[in-house]
Design a protein around this motif. Sequence first.
Motif, PDB file in Angstrom:
ATOM      1  N   VAL A  71      45.488  81.804  77.768  1.00  0.00           N
ATOM      2  CA  VAL A  71      46.536  81.544  78.772  1.00  0.00           C
ATOM      3  C   VAL A  71      47.905  81.453  78.103  1.00  0.00           C
ATOM      4  O   VAL A  71      48.917  81.948  78.633  1.00  0.00           O
ATOM      5  CB  VAL A  71      46.203  80.257  79.548  1.00  0.00           C
ATOM      6  N   PHE A  75      51.025  83.859  78.859  1.00  0.00           N
ATOM      7  CA  PHE A  75      52.315  83.335  79.312  1.00  0.00           C
ATOM      8  C   PHE A  75      53.462  83.965  78.535  1.00  0.00           C
ATOM      9  O   PHE A  75      54.479  84.382  79.112  1.00  0.00           O
ATOM     10  CB  PHE A  75      52.332  81.819  79.161  1.00  0.00           C
ATOM     11  N   SER A 198      48.444  87.432  82.317  1.00  0.00           N
ATOM     12  CA  SER A 198      49.833  87.870  82.140  1.00  0.00           C
ATOM     13  C   SER A 198      50.329  88.623  83.373  1.00  0.00           C
ATOM     14  O   SER A 198      51.500  88.507  83.759  1.00  0.00           O
ATOM     15  CB  SER A 198      49.948  88.748  80.892  1.00  0.00           C
ATOM     16  N   PHE A 201      51.106  85.921  85.970  1.00  0.00           N
ATOM     17  CA  PHE A 201      52.299  85.161  85.602  1.00  0.00           C
ATOM     18  C   PHE A 201      53.568  85.974  85.853  1.00  0.00           C
ATOM     19  O   PHE A 201      54.582  85.425  86.304  1.00  0.00           O
ATOM     20  CB  PHE A 201      52.237  84.751  84.126  1.00  0.00           C
ATOM     21  N   GLY A 205      55.873  85.128  89.191  1.00  0.00           N
ATOM     22  CA  GLY A 205      56.778  84.245  88.461  1.00  0.00           C
ATOM     23  C   GLY A 205      57.621  83.368  89.360  1.00  0.00           C
ATOM     24  O   GLY A 205      57.681  82.140  89.166  1.00  0.00           O
ATOM     25  N   TRP A 228      63.037  77.723  81.293  1.00  0.00           N
ATOM     26  CA  TRP A 228      62.348  78.990  81.570  1.00  0.00           C
ATOM     27  C   TRP A 228      63.224  80.174  81.179  1.00  0.00           C
ATOM     28  O   TRP A 228      62.757  81.132  80.546  1.00  0.00           O
ATOM     29  CB  TRP A 228      61.989  79.052  83.051  1.00  0.00           C
TER      30      TRP A 228
END
Length: 437
Positions: A71, A75, A198, A201, A205, A228
């Motif tokens: 994970v 990310f 991925s 994500f 997002g 972020w």
Amino acid sequence: MASTDETGQLGQQASPFGTTPPTPPDGNAAGQGARMPRWLPRAMMLALALVGLFQLGSWAFHQLTGLLINVLIAFFAALAIEPAVSRMAARGMRRGLATFLVFIGLLIAIAGFITLLGSMLAGQIIKIVEDFPAYLDSVISWINAHFNTDLKRVDVQEGLLRSDWLRSYVQNSATGVLDVSAQVLGGLFQLLTITLFSFYFAADGPRLRRALCSVLPPARQAEVLRAWEIAVDKTGGYLYSRGLMALISGVAHYILLEFLDVPYAPVLAVWVGLVSQFLPTIGTYLAGALPMLIAFTVDPWYALWVLVFVVVYQQFENYVLQPKLTAKTVDIHPAVAFGSVIAGTALLGAVGALIAIPAVATLQAFLGAYVKRYDVTDDPRVHGHRGRGRGASVVTRVRSLLEGRRLAGPEGSTDPAGAPESDPPTESGSGKGSAPA
């Protein structure tokens, strides 16, 4: 009175040490003092429950370590492709479709490169097998010429075929086929897991950021969104620096391979650049092994030259090129970058080495806004210049002393003790009072 004396005598006889134990004034008070407190069983149960929860959490964490690492990789991969996805989404394309197109483009590029490299490698392996007797004859003739021996290729081949080392190697290879197959399947499953996470994500997002900010107050929401954005910028800068180093490495190795007239020099240069930069720790050795193998088919000495060049260039890259480029693109000190790679390798292995620099750069940029800074004083010692006071060196002091004596020499002679001669003291200097004018 008689009954009291008899009771005392019986008590003295019943005591083994000749003394009578004191009798408590009240039996009910003694029973209440010896009773367990009511909070103690609850505290013991709470402590046992906490220990059990800690053991359960530790066991679950060790079991899920592989998933958590996947994970984490997913990310950072999503952060790397998010600028391209956001740019396509800003032009009116759906975010899921934009993410799918980015992944398809990467998949096509990787598959084409692997196909081209595999066909080249298969052809070179066939050529090595066909030309192996000629290589063996050249090596044997070189040994016979320099060491005055009388070796023959047939004897060497028979010795190799009948050796115990070859038999044990073949047996171990046959038994390890299942292990290799299991590792390959596990790697494919891990790659699929990283790809799926991925993709989610990157595609979701904004939804992920909205869900994370919904449980935080407004001030914390701004900090999370800022962190972020910093992570996206630093990860992109890190990939830019890696791509630039891959380009420099590919060009350098292409010049060497073209000079040695090694076949497939462009493909080998691309292989060295990509593998050495995006596979930490072991990527350097994998990247250098293939050019050495191909160079060996041309001339065995060329393989040695390639090995020397790979080692020298790797040292140049580690200590000169990588710290400067990383400091320019990721904006961290070269020593911090080097230390973060070592720490990441110690914690998470190759994955830690790959994501250590963008993670440290993100943390440094985020915490930099909360560090209060002051104006630096205009002191020469800040710039590394030492004064002539206490910090002056011994050589400087001796030199100044000699210059002072040289300047004082022509004015008057000095006594043996080194003190200059002066006029005799007057009465005013002797402490007796001043003379009348």
